[in-house]
Design an enzyme around this catalytic site. Structure first.
Site, PDB file in Angstrom:
ATOM      1  N   HIS A   1     -51.933 -29.471  76.290  1.00  0.00           N
ATOM      2  CA  HIS A   1     -52.790 -28.355  75.903  1.00  0.00           C
ATOM      3  C   HIS A   1     -54.254 -28.784  75.940  1.00  0.00           C
ATOM      4  CE1 HIS A   1     -54.411 -25.417  72.691  1.00  0.00           C
ATOM      5  NE2 HIS A   1     -54.486 -24.885  73.893  1.00  0.00           N
TER       6      HIS A   1
ATOM      7  N   ASN B   1     -54.522 -24.941  66.436  1.00  0.00           N
ATOM      8  CA  ASN B   1     -54.342 -23.515  66.168  1.00  0.00           C
ATOM      9  C   ASN B   1     -53.494 -23.247  64.934  1.00  0.00           C
ATOM     10  OD1 ASN B   1     -55.929 -22.300  68.132  1.00  0.00           O
ATOM     11  ND2 ASN B   1     -54.361 -22.557  69.697  1.00  0.00           N
TER      12      ASN B   1
ATOM     13  N   SER C   1     -50.812 -22.358  74.894  1.00  0.00           N
ATOM     14  CA  SER C   1     -51.462 -22.521  73.599  1.00  0.00           C
ATOM     15  C   SER C   1     -50.691 -21.818  72.493  1.00  0.00           C
ATOM     16  CB  SER C   1     -52.883 -21.955  73.652  1.00  0.00           C
ATOM     17  OG  SER C   1     -52.858 -20.566  73.947  1.00  0.00           O
TER      18      SER C   1
ATOM     19  N   GLU D   1     -54.002 -31.880  73.399  1.00  0.00           N
ATOM     20  CA  GLU D   1     -52.824 -32.007  72.551  1.00  0.00           C
ATOM     21  C   GLU D   1     -51.623 -32.294  73.449  1.00  0.00           C
ATOM     22  OE1 GLU D   1     -53.712 -29.093  68.769  1.00  0.00           O
ATOM     23  OE2 GLU D   1     -53.100 -28.138  70.647  1.00  0.00           O
TER      24      GLU D   1
END
Length: 508
Positions: free
Chosen positions: A144, A194, A123, A156
């Site tokens: 991910h 993120n 991540s 992802e």
């Protein structure tokens, strides 16, 4: 390129919470699954835990007993990496250390077949850097998943600099075949979620650090006005302050300490004090009662005030236009005056009420700002911002107006951009910047932010609703008041706003 065939074995290396979740997803989809962990006995323990979760799915009628038994028969702990030699896909979910991951994949590359797809669930690390240790980085991608992997739909699919298009496509189609919603993105710090989610936390912490409002009030405004499922303080308590700060710090460092991603000093102090959130019994809030419930102060809510006799509307209020209908429905007369650029209400005492725009109340004679709402009709709380120079009559009339609409009112400090408005504007900006730099498409970014962090709208959905120039104008005003660069609109957002103005004939 199609998904990996269900008859082909899939391996998961690393049997922590995330590894077990990914293994369960592949298993329920129909693959034979191999579990490997470097610690002796952990793979078998993980297989037992997955079996117990399958039992619970049967109890909840989400899986048949026959499918559970078949899945258990396909789940095998591996004693060594050599047992993964015939796998078509290996997903890694081990310690978030570059050297550890690189060494693992170097070893795997000498074991699995040439057509085996290799994937990392990292991540925070660079997919390109991990794959750079391989002789054939073309077959290496990021997959991910979000925790808990069996429940959250988003994956992802990250292409490293050297990843082959065929490998990324194969990974994408496999995730979709597993019942997930994949989004494609380039290898950038934080990937999609993120990276673009940082302002949700950062702006809440910034308002707190500026003593604009307390955590409970900021969280309440984000939930009840902004439409977010959780506020930033309660969400980081759930995630873990150390985990959330670590991701923020990683993104900041990876972007060469870009001021837009600067970590919060207040959060740093929280981590240093050991107040990590729910898991430690105390974070922004106190969870020491032992049942996970937070002991927190109530959000600031203004006492009841009389409603104003009337309001004067100068302009249509832009993104807050629906307020005019709500005011009329509340029985308060609205007098309308045509103004080319007016977007405010004038109260009986002569004071003004305006939607947060990146300016401060102290700059004007008698202005109260109100925050952006996802839906003013459904919002149960609205924040107001005033300075020490704002007249008590104007503030009283502003409070009474929103209370007459059935809203709780929180009065915060003279914070430019307030809470929801500055947060949404920065999220929109980072999203436009990401598209301009080839990170992902607008559609995939909206999907990622709705499914990955449960936002009420994707950034581009917000942008279309608020108008092409809204986020740019607010951030430009904020940047004038805080020239650190934190709020400087991106070139992509500037182009987006300018193109709109140019099409409308305004090139000034």
């Amino acid at each position: 390129m199609t998904a990996i065939d269900l008859s082909s074995p899939v391996a998961v290396v690393g049997t922590g919470t995330m590894g077990q979740g990914i293994a369960q997803v592949a298993l329920v989809a129909g693959h034979p699954v191999r579990l490997y962990d470097a610690a002796p006995g952990r793979a078998q323990d993980a297989a037992d835990s997955i079996g117990a979760r399958l039992d619970r799915l049967v109890e909840k009628d989400r899986l048949t007993a026959a499918d559970r038994d078949a899945a258990r028969a396909r789940l095998l702990p591996a004693e060594s990496l050599a047992d993964l030699a015939d796998c078509a896909l290996v997903v890694e979910a081990v310690l978030e250390r570059l050297d550890v991951k690189q060494e693992l994949f170097r070893e795997l590359e000498g074991i699995v077949g040439e057509d085996c797809l290799l994937a990392t669930n990292t991540s925070s690390l660079s997919v390109t850097a991990i794959g750079g240790a391989l002789a054939n980085p073309g077959r290496f991608v990021g997959l991910h998943f979000f925790n808990p992997a069996p429940l959250l739909p988003l994956v992802e699919v990250v292409s490293g600099f050297a990843s082959d298009v065929t490998s990324a496509t194969r990974a994408y189609e496999t995730a979709r075949a597993w019942g997930k919603t994949p989004v494609a993105c380039a290898d950038t710090p934080g990937f999609i979620v993120n990276r673009i989610a940082r302002p949700f936390y950062a702006e809440a912490f910034a308002v707190y650090e500026a003593q604009g409002a307390d955590p409970a009030t900021i969280d309440a405004v984000l939930r009840e006005c902004g439409g977010f499922k959780m506020g930033a303080f309660e969400l980081t308590d759930l995630i873990g302050q150390d985990v959330n700060e670590s991701v923020t710090h990683s993104v900041w460092q990876s972007f060469f300490q870009d001021v837009r991603f600067t970590p919060s000093l207040a959060q740093r102090r929280l981590v240093e004090s050991g107040r990590l959130g729910r898991k430690s019994g105390h974070g922004w809030y106190d969870y020491s009662d032992g049942n996970g419930a937070a002991e927190r102060d109530e959000p600031h809510t203004a006492e009841k005030r009389p409603q104003p006799a009337y309001v004067v509307a100068e302009g249509d209020l832009g993104p807050a236009a629906e307020l005019l209908a709500l005011i009329r429905e509340a029985g308060i007369p609205v007098r309308e005056e045509d103004e080319d650029h007016g977007t405010r209400l004038v109260l009986p005492g002569g004071g003004q009420l305006a939607l947060a725009d990146g300016q401060t109340s102290v700059e004007f004679r008698d202005v109260v700002y109100f925050d952006l709402a996802l839906d003013y009709r459904r919002a149960t709380r609205v924040a107001l911002s005033a300075s020490q120079d704002t007249s008590s009559q104007t503030l009283t009339e502003a409070i009474g107006l929103f209370q007459a609409l059935g809203k709780d009112v929180s009065v915060i400090g003279d914070v430019p951009g307030m809470i929801v408005a500055r947060t949404v504007a920065r999220i929109v900006d980072l999203a436009h910047d990401a598209v301009a730099k080839g990170v992902a498409t607008e559609e995939d970014i909206d999907t990622a932010m709705r499914l990955g962090v449960n936002y009420p709208l994707g950034p581009f959905e917000w942008s279309r609703r608020l108008g092409r120039n809204w986020a740019y104008a607010l951030l430009d005003d904020l940047h004038l008041r805080d020239p650190s660069g934190r709020y400087a609109p991106s070139l992509a957002l500037y182009r987006h706003a300018y193109a709109s103005d140019k099409r409308e004939g305004n090139t000034s």
